[in-house]
Motif scaffolding. Structure first.
Motif, short mmCIF file in Angstrom:
data_model
loop_
_atom_site.label_atom_id
_atom_site.label_comp_id
_atom_site.label_asym_id
_atom_site.label_seq_id
_atom_site.Cartn_x
_atom_site.Cartn_y
_atom_site.Cartn_z
N VAL A 1 0.86 -1.18 0.00
CA VAL A 1 0.00 0.00 0.00
C VAL A 1 0.89 1.23 0.00
CG1 VAL A 1 -1.77 1.27 1.25
CG2 VAL A 1 -1.80 -1.21 1.26
N ALA B 1 0.55 5.57 -0.20
CA ALA B 1 -0.30 6.77 -0.27
C ALA B 1 0.56 7.94 -0.70
CB ALA B 1 -0.94 7.05 1.08
N GLU C 1 -2.69 0.11 -4.19
CA GLU C 1 -2.45 -1.17 -3.56
C GLU C 1 -2.00 -2.17 -4.62
OE1 GLU C 1 -6.04 -2.45 -1.64
OE2 GLU C 1 -6.40 -0.46 -0.78
N THR D 1 -4.20 6.57 -3.14
CA THR D 1 -3.71 5.38 -2.45
C THR D 1 -3.69 4.25 -3.47
OG1 THR D 1 -4.79 6.10 -0.42
CG2 THR D 1 -4.07 3.82 -0.51
#
Length: 184
Positions: A3, A5, A142, A140
């Motif tokens: 992940v 951000a 992933e 964000t």
């Protein structure tokens, strides 16, 4: 799962998608349409083309959800679904694609799922899932589960400020992005 951000202050990665609170109409063309007024759902299938102003979406299927305030959610699926928006406010043209693209008015979020790629002005975001929170201006990304080939990772390429890629037409003073002069 990886992940990452990134706030928009590091370089605006892409503009917001359809403005679900705009007074501008959303236009849809498709091979088939099913309107369920009781549920507030319109389903469009077959070479769906949706536009609002200069923003365009092409998908195999689009589902519009309406509530008392108008369109509250848009779900697009395709192989891939593709969203394009011309350059605006100093940002380059946005070209985004994923197998599923979802806009939600209630949480000001655009989500690109499965094989997600967003390109804008030389910037690139690639991952299994990419969320853009338009209220907070945060992206964000992933990655998916690693399958041994490195494909599970998130990839981001962010151009230096004032550089919209390596196109010489965008660089009138004849310098490469590293500051060196271009050959003659």
């Amino acid at each position: 799962m990886i992940v990452l951000a990134l706030t928009m202050t590091m370089g605006a990665p892409f503009a917001t998608a359809f403005d679900l609170e705009s007074d501008q109409p959303i236009r849809v063309n498709a091979d088939n349409a099913r309107l369920d007024e009781g549920q507030g759902i319109a389903t469009y299938t077959g070479s769906v083309e949706m536009s609002q102003g200069d923003a365009n979406l092409m998908a195999d299927k689009v589902v519009l959800h309406r509530d008392e305030n108008g369109v509250s959610r848009i779900e697009a699926t395709g192989t891939p679904a593709r969203y394009r928006q011309p350059a605006m406010e100093g940002q380059g043209e946005t070209d985004a694609r994923a197998l599923t693209i979802t806009w939600s008015a209630s949480d000001n979020r655009v989500t690109f799922r499965r094989e997600a790629v967003i390109e804008q002005g030389g910037n690139l975001f690639r991952g299994d899932v990419i969320h853009y929170d338009s209220a907070e201006r945060v992206v964000t990304a992933e990655g998916s589960a690693d399958q041994g080939d490195g494909s599970g990772r998130v990839e981001m390429v962010i151009q230096p400020r004032g550089n919209s890629g390596s196109n010489p037409d965008n660089n009138p003073n004849g310098q490469d992005t590293d500051g060196s002069s271009q050959g003659q």
